[in-house]
Design an enzyme around this catalytic site. Structure first.
Site, mmCIF file in Angstrom:
data_model
loop_
_atom_site.group_PDB
_atom_site.id
_atom_site.type_symbol
_atom_site.label_atom_id
_atom_site.label_comp_id
_atom_site.label_asym_id
_atom_site.label_seq_id
_atom_site.Cartn_x
_atom_site.Cartn_y
_atom_site.Cartn_z
ATOM 1 N N GLY A 77 0.853 -1.180 0.000
ATOM 2 C CA GLY A 77 0.000 0.000 0.000
ATOM 3 C C GLY A 77 0.887 1.227 0.000
ATOM 4 O O GLY A 77 1.777 1.367 0.845
ATOM 5 N N ASP A 96 -1.146 4.400 -6.633
ATOM 6 C CA ASP A 96 0.268 4.337 -6.286
ATOM 7 C C ASP A 96 1.049 5.507 -6.857
ATOM 8 O O ASP A 96 2.097 5.866 -6.329
ATOM 9 C CB ASP A 96 0.859 3.011 -6.773
#
Length: 353
Positions: free
Chosen positions: A57, A245
């Site tokens: 993450g 991301d």
């Protein structure tokens, strides 16, 4: 303790009796079957944890990178590194995963404080975690407000939301980005159900998102990634919300592979496709999505399952970890500063300065 109270990344100071400083990580490869923590004390161990997705993450990796500078300093002190070796080890942490810009941003934020000493580095890493947690709660409120205003069905009933990969407490400093918006809707009694894509090849949706939803009693279905477009086109979803991301200056968004298909289906169905991410994920130095490096992971992740070969011996594996969704397909970008309607021309470069 609910999953939103979890801290995926925490620093443990050295204790008396010979213990060395360590970075404590929730081992996300063991979930949902076991909630274990892995204590890493060296740069090699941290890089291995990042590559193996023990910690994953973008915001959580960023936090790990910030503390990784402190970890390198502590290891260097024990092993007598010179400054050139320390800088090289910090650079290795920074490069551990190339697509997620948060890792680079956080290392670059903390590393200039090396000369000020370990307490200064740790204070800055702590600030990164604190700011991310605050940003996540802000995103949750902004995103929920926008969805309840912009989705027509919200006037009549709670919403049905689709999400991809894991964007919750496990992927951040706590609470979550896209999953934080979902939590906010649930807390307001404005959420009917969640469709959580399983997220191939490592099942972050089925293993991690579903686990977080179970902890809090949020109604949900786990579905195969290949089912997502059909679920959207059948009218069973009111909006999709995902994390990111890296977001390019033009709004192109890199996220877990499989995301772009969801965006295409949302565009065809005429429902919002929303990206929730902190401003640290917006990379103004990257002009478009074509400039984003897409990480290729090991072939065995798609050729095997649980260590057993599932594809013929002569097959090769193509395993991109991410794909890029064009900004024209992103209805809105939710950050801690508010909501920008990207497909309507409110690009991140203009809205986040």
């Amino acid at each position: 303790m609910t999953s939103q109270d979890l801290r995926a990344v925490t620093w443990t100071a050295a204790a008396e009796g010979g213990a060395v400083p360590s970075l404590s990580l929730i081992d996300q490869t063991a979930l949902p079957h076991a909630l274990n923590r892995l204590d890493v004390t060296t740069v090699d161990e941290l890089i291995d944890a990042i590559v193996r997705l023990v910690v994953r993450g973008a915001p959580a990796i960023g936090a790990a990178g910030g503390y990784g500078v402190a970890l390198a300093m502590a290891q260097g002190e024990r092993e007598g590194w010179d400054r050139a070796r320390l800088d090289a080890e910090v650079a290795r942490v920074r490069a551990a995963r190339p697509t997620a810009v948060n890792l680079m941003v956080c290392v670059d934020r903390v590393a200039p404080l090396i000369d000020a000493g370990l307490p200064a580095v740790l204070a800055e890493a702590d600030a990164i975690v604190r700011e991310d947690l605050e940003a996540n709660h802000a995103m949750g409120a902004f995103g929920a407000d926008w969805l309840l205003k912009r989705v027509p069905a919200a006037a009549e009933r709670p919403l049905r939301i689709l999400t991809h990969c894991n964007t919750g407490a496990l992927a951040t400093a706590g609470w979550g980005t896209a999953l934080g918006v979902i939590r906010e809707l649930h807390g307001r009694a404005r959420l009917e159900t969640v469709y959580a894509d399983e997220t191939r090849p490592l099942l972050q949706g089925a293993r991690l998102t579903a686990w977080e939803l179970v902890q809090e009693g949020i109604p949900h279905f786990v579905q195969a990634d290949g089912a997502a477009a059909g679920t959207i086109l059948r009218g069973e979803v009111d909006a999709a919300i995902v994390g990111a991301d890296r977001i390019a200056a033009n709004g192109d968004t890199a996220n877990k592979v499989g995301t772009v298909g969801i965006a295409l289906a949302c565009a065809h169905a005429g429902i919002p496709f929303v990206v929730a991410a902190p401003t640290t994920t917006v990379d103004l130095a990257t002009a478009t999505g074509s400039d984003i490096h897409i990480e290729l992971r090991g072939e065995d992740e798609v050729l095997e399952w649980a260590g057993v070969r599932t594809a013929p011996a002569g097959s090769r594996g193509h395993n991109p970890a991410f794909d890029v969704t064009p900004g024209s397909l992103v209805t809105a970008l939710v950050t801690e500063r508010g909501v920008r309607e990207v497909s309507a021309g409110e690009l991140p470069v203009g809205g986040l300065s």
